[in-house]
Design an enzyme around this catalytic site. Structure first.
Site, PDB file in Angstrom:
ATOM      1  N   HIS A   1       8.714   0.914   2.909  1.00  0.00           N
ATOM      2  CA  HIS A   1       7.464   0.271   3.347  1.00  0.00           C
ATOM      3  C   HIS A   1       7.790  -0.616   4.560  1.00  0.00           C
ATOM      4  CE1 HIS A   1       3.527  -1.460   3.149  1.00  0.00           C
ATOM      5  NE2 HIS A   1       3.979  -2.668   2.900  1.00  0.00           N
TER       6      HIS A   1
ATOM      7  N   ARG B   1      -3.932   4.243   4.368  1.00  0.00           N
ATOM      8  CA  ARG B   1      -4.026   4.064   5.831  1.00  0.00           C
ATOM      9  C   ARG B   1      -3.826   5.403   6.547  1.00  0.00           C
ATOM     10  NH1 ARG B   1      -0.800  -1.749   5.737  1.00  0.00           N
ATOM     11  NH2 ARG B   1      -2.679  -2.994   5.438  1.00  0.00           N
TER      12      ARG B   1
ATOM     13  N   VAL C   1       4.597  -6.864  -4.871  1.00  0.00           N
ATOM     14  CA  VAL C   1       3.867  -6.658  -3.621  1.00  0.00           C
ATOM     15  C   VAL C   1       4.517  -7.432  -2.462  1.00  0.00           C
ATOM     16  CG1 VAL C   1       1.603  -6.903  -2.507  1.00  0.00           C
ATOM     17  CG2 VAL C   1       1.726  -6.332  -4.927  1.00  0.00           C
TER      18      VAL C   1
ATOM     19  N   ASN D   1      11.050 -15.318   0.756  1.00  0.00           N
ATOM     20  CA  ASN D   1      10.382 -14.619  -0.352  1.00  0.00           C
ATOM     21  C   ASN D   1      11.314 -14.253  -1.503  1.00  0.00           C
ATOM     22  OD1 ASN D   1       8.017 -14.969   0.926  1.00  0.00           O
ATOM     23  ND2 ASN D   1       7.664 -12.825   1.476  1.00  0.00           N
TER      24      ASN D   1
ATOM     25  N   ARG E   1       3.609 -11.938   6.910  1.00  0.00           N
ATOM     26  CA  ARG E   1       4.117 -11.980   8.282  1.00  0.00           C
ATOM     27  C   ARG E   1       3.032 -12.426   9.263  1.00  0.00           C
ATOM     28  NH1 ARG E   1       5.141  -5.743  10.145  1.00  0.00           N
ATOM     29  NH2 ARG E   1       3.462  -4.773   8.965  1.00  0.00           N
TER      30      ARG E   1
ATOM     31  N   ASP F   1      -1.145 -19.868  -8.682  1.00  0.00           N
ATOM     32  CA  ASP F   1      -0.603 -20.227  -7.373  1.00  0.00           C
ATOM     33  C   ASP F   1       0.133 -21.548  -7.492  1.00  0.00           C
ATOM     34  OD1 ASP F   1      -1.477 -18.972  -4.403  1.00  0.00           O
ATOM     35  OD2 ASP F   1      -0.646 -21.008  -4.318  1.00  0.00           O
TER      36      ASP F   1
HETATM   37  N1  LIG Z   1       3.433  -4.446  -0.208  1.00  0.00           N
HETATM   38  C1  LIG Z   1       2.343  -4.436   0.564  1.00  0.00           C
HETATM   39  O1  LIG Z   1       1.792  -3.384   0.884  1.00  0.00           O
HETATM   40  C2  LIG Z   1       1.746  -5.752   1.009  1.00  0.00           C
HETATM   41  C3  LIG Z   1       0.453  -5.813   1.569  1.00  0.00           C
HETATM   42  C4  LIG Z   1      -0.063  -7.059   1.936  1.00  0.00           C
HETATM   43  C5  LIG Z   1       0.709  -8.198   1.769  1.00  0.00           C
HETATM   44  N2  LIG Z   1       1.970  -8.095   1.275  1.00  0.00           N
HETATM   45  C6  LIG Z   1       2.825  -9.253   1.069  1.00  0.00           C
HETATM   46  O2  LIG Z   1       2.284 -10.017   0.000  1.00  0.00           O
HETATM   47  C7  LIG Z   1       2.632 -11.394   0.172  1.00  0.00           C
HETATM   48  C8  LIG Z   1       1.359 -12.219   0.112  1.00  0.00           C
HETATM   49  O3  LIG Z   1       0.523 -11.957   1.226  1.00  0.00           O
HETATM   50  P1  LIG Z   1      -0.848 -12.759   1.420  1.00  0.00           P
HETATM   51  O4  LIG Z   1      -1.490 -12.236   2.635  1.00  0.00           O
HETATM   52  O5  LIG Z   1      -1.614 -12.781   0.152  1.00  0.00           O
HETATM   53  O6  LIG Z   1      -0.256 -14.236   1.696  1.00  0.00           O
HETATM   54  P2  LIG Z   1      -0.984 -15.649   1.446  1.00  0.00           P
HETATM   55  O7  LIG Z   1      -0.182 -16.668   2.172  1.00  0.00           O
HETATM   56  O8  LIG Z   1      -2.434 -15.530   1.720  1.00  0.00           O
HETATM   57  O9  LIG Z   1      -0.824 -15.863  -0.118  1.00  0.00           O
HETATM   58  C9  LIG Z   1       0.418 -16.083  -0.728  1.00  0.00           C
HETATM   59  C10 LIG Z   1       0.211 -17.120  -1.804  1.00  0.00           C
HETATM   60  O10 LIG Z   1       1.457 -17.277  -2.505  1.00  0.00           O
HETATM   61  C11 LIG Z   1       1.487 -18.627  -2.928  1.00  0.00           C
HETATM   62  N3  LIG Z   1       2.852 -19.001  -3.312  1.00  0.00           N
HETATM   63  C12 LIG Z   1       3.907 -19.268  -2.496  1.00  0.00           C
HETATM   64  N4  LIG Z   1       4.979 -19.599  -3.239  1.00  0.00           N
HETATM   65  C13 LIG Z   1       4.599 -19.520  -4.537  1.00  0.00           C
HETATM   66  C14 LIG Z   1       5.270 -19.751  -5.761  1.00  0.00           C
HETATM   67  N5  LIG Z   1       6.550 -20.123  -5.821  1.00  0.00           N
HETATM   68  N6  LIG Z   1       4.566 -19.617  -6.903  1.00  0.00           N
HETATM   69  C15 LIG Z   1       3.258 -19.259  -6.877  1.00  0.00           C
HETATM   70  N7  LIG Z   1       2.574 -19.027  -5.741  1.00  0.00           N
HETATM   71  C16 LIG Z   1       3.239 -19.158  -4.594  1.00  0.00           C
HETATM   72  C17 LIG Z   1       0.937 -19.391  -1.727  1.00  0.00           C
HETATM   73  O11 LIG Z   1       0.528 -20.712  -2.073  1.00  0.00           O
HETATM   74  C18 LIG Z   1      -0.189 -18.497  -1.264  1.00  0.00           C
HETATM   75  O12 LIG Z   1      -1.440 -18.890  -1.796  1.00  0.00           O
HETATM   76  C19 LIG Z   1       3.369 -11.457   1.533  1.00  0.00           C
HETATM   77  O13 LIG Z   1       4.757 -11.420   1.316  1.00  0.00           O
HETATM   78  C20 LIG Z   1       2.904 -10.210   2.244  1.00  0.00           C
HETATM   79  O14 LIG Z   1       3.820  -9.785   3.218  1.00  0.00           O
HETATM   80  C21 LIG Z   1       2.496  -6.897   0.887  1.00  0.00           C
END
Ligand SMILES: NC(=O)c1ccc[n+]([C@@H]2O[C@H](COP(=O)([O-])OP(=O)(O)OC[C@H]3O[C@@H](n4cnc5c(N)ncnc54)[C@H](O)[C@@H]3O)[C@@H](O)[C@H]2O)c1
Length: 296
Positions: free
Chosen positions: A165, A141, A108, A85, A72, A22
């Site tokens: 998605h 889901r 993801v 992103n 989001r 992270d």
């Molecule tokens: N594809 C899917 O089905 C799906 C499902 C759930 C979440 N998501 C997506 O996944 C992403 C993460 O969601 P989350 O709930 O874990 O968010 P979160 O905010 O809990 O975690 C994201 C992490 O990324 C870290 N981060 C940000 N920039 C970074 C970088 N440059 N290098 C390393 N780490 C970095 C942040 O510090 C944070 O800890 C979001 O974009 C969310 O929309 C996708």
């Protein structure tokens, strides 16, 4: 959800090592330590470590999962996340590949279909090695909603979601959904099936509204199942967002279609015989993805 994914991978105990990375100082280290302190209780030997931006510690990874970026908030669409992103996914991916040139990437971060496409563009990796995660979660889901409507255990139910998605672009294939091989239409009215479809499409948004942020258990479990299919060469079928080159009459975009996952990542794209209505849905979904891709 990255930590949740690591937890499920560890509990399944098929991987020797998981590295959490992270940008936030100490955060991945803390998550890793907390997870490792569950090892004696949950009975796993997977070694989980955490690092802050130290990509060298991820060297020679077989699979890298990209969950970095912002999630989001209630009322937002996944597409609204693109501005922030895209830059994060691009830089994280390039640093990962520098240290693990042969890795398979699971993308993801949202908007996921566009992030998977961006990863193809920015890395030029062979197309079997970039896999977007969305449809497999949406299918989980879908099965949850089908089981609820059928008042059946989830293990009785099968179903799949293809397409984009997103809340509007998902295509839950109700026609092919079954309860122990019997089409679900034998048990549910077309109105009830339509409701299942709509509830599935807003599955993520429903949770975001309840939780105040995006969900993590089901996304983490889904990614762990995909990682396991690759690491253990299981040749399992999941709908994933992959670069198409003529399949389903589409090319030059990533969209959710069924694929076989094994040691080479995407072993094969499975082409389903779609009805005219499903083909139209697929074209509309592809158009919506192209619109988001054009913002890159
Ligand atoms: N594809 C899917 O089905 C799906 C499902 C759930 C979440 N998501 C997506 O996944 C992403 C993460 O969601 P989350 O709930 O874990 O968010 P979160 O905010 O809990 O975690 C994201 C992490 O990324 C870290 N981060 C940000 N920039 C970074 C970088 N440059 N290098 C390393 N780490 C970095 C942040 O510090 C944070 O800890 C979001 O974009 C969310 O929309 C996708």
């Amino acid at each position: 959800m990255g930590a949740s994914c690591a937890e499920y991978i560890a509990i399944k105990d098929f991987a020797s090592e998981v590295v959490l990375l992270d940008i936030r100082e100490g955060f991945a280290e803390g998550k890793a330590m907390d997870l490792m302190q569950t090892a004696s209780l949950n009975g796993f030997d997977t070694k989980i470590t955490g690092v802050t931006n130290e990509y060298s510690k991820t060297a020679n990874s077989d699979v890298c999962v990209i969950t970095s970026g912002i999630p989001r908030k209630p009322g937002m669409t996944r597409e609204e996340l693109i501005g922030i992103n895209a830059g994060i996914v691009k830089s994280v991916t390039s640093s990962l590949i520098e240290h693990s040139p042969n890795t398979i990437l699971i993308v993801v971060s949202n908007p996921m279909d566009t992030m998977a496409y961006l990863t193809h563009q920015s890395t030029n990796l062979p197309k079997n090695r970039i896999i977007g995660m969305g449809g497999a979660l949406d299918s989980a889901r879908f099965k949850y909603r089908l089981a609820e409507a059928l008042d059946a255990p989830i293990s009785d139910v099968d179903g799949m979601v293809i397409g984009m998605h997103s809340d509007t672009g998902m295509i839950p294939l109700t026609r092919l959904a079954t309860r122990n091989s019997v089409p679900v239409s034998a048990f549910l009215s077309s109105d009830r099936l339509e409701q299942v479809k709509e509830d599935t499409k807003v599955g993520g948004a429903t949770l975001t509204k309840l939780l105040g942020t995006s969900a993590w258990y089901a996304p983490g479990a889904t990614v762990s199942a995909m990682v396991q299919a690759i690491a253990c060469d299981q040749k399992k079928m999941f709908p994933c967002s992959v670069l198409l080159d003529g399949e389903y009459g589409l090319k030059d975009l990533c969209i959710g279609v069924p694929v076989i996952l094994g040691r080479n990542g995407i072993e094969r794209i499975v082409e389903l015989e779609l009805t005219d209505a499903e083909k139209t849905n697929m074209l509309e979904s592809a158009e919506a993805i192209r619109n988001v891709n054009s913002l890159l």
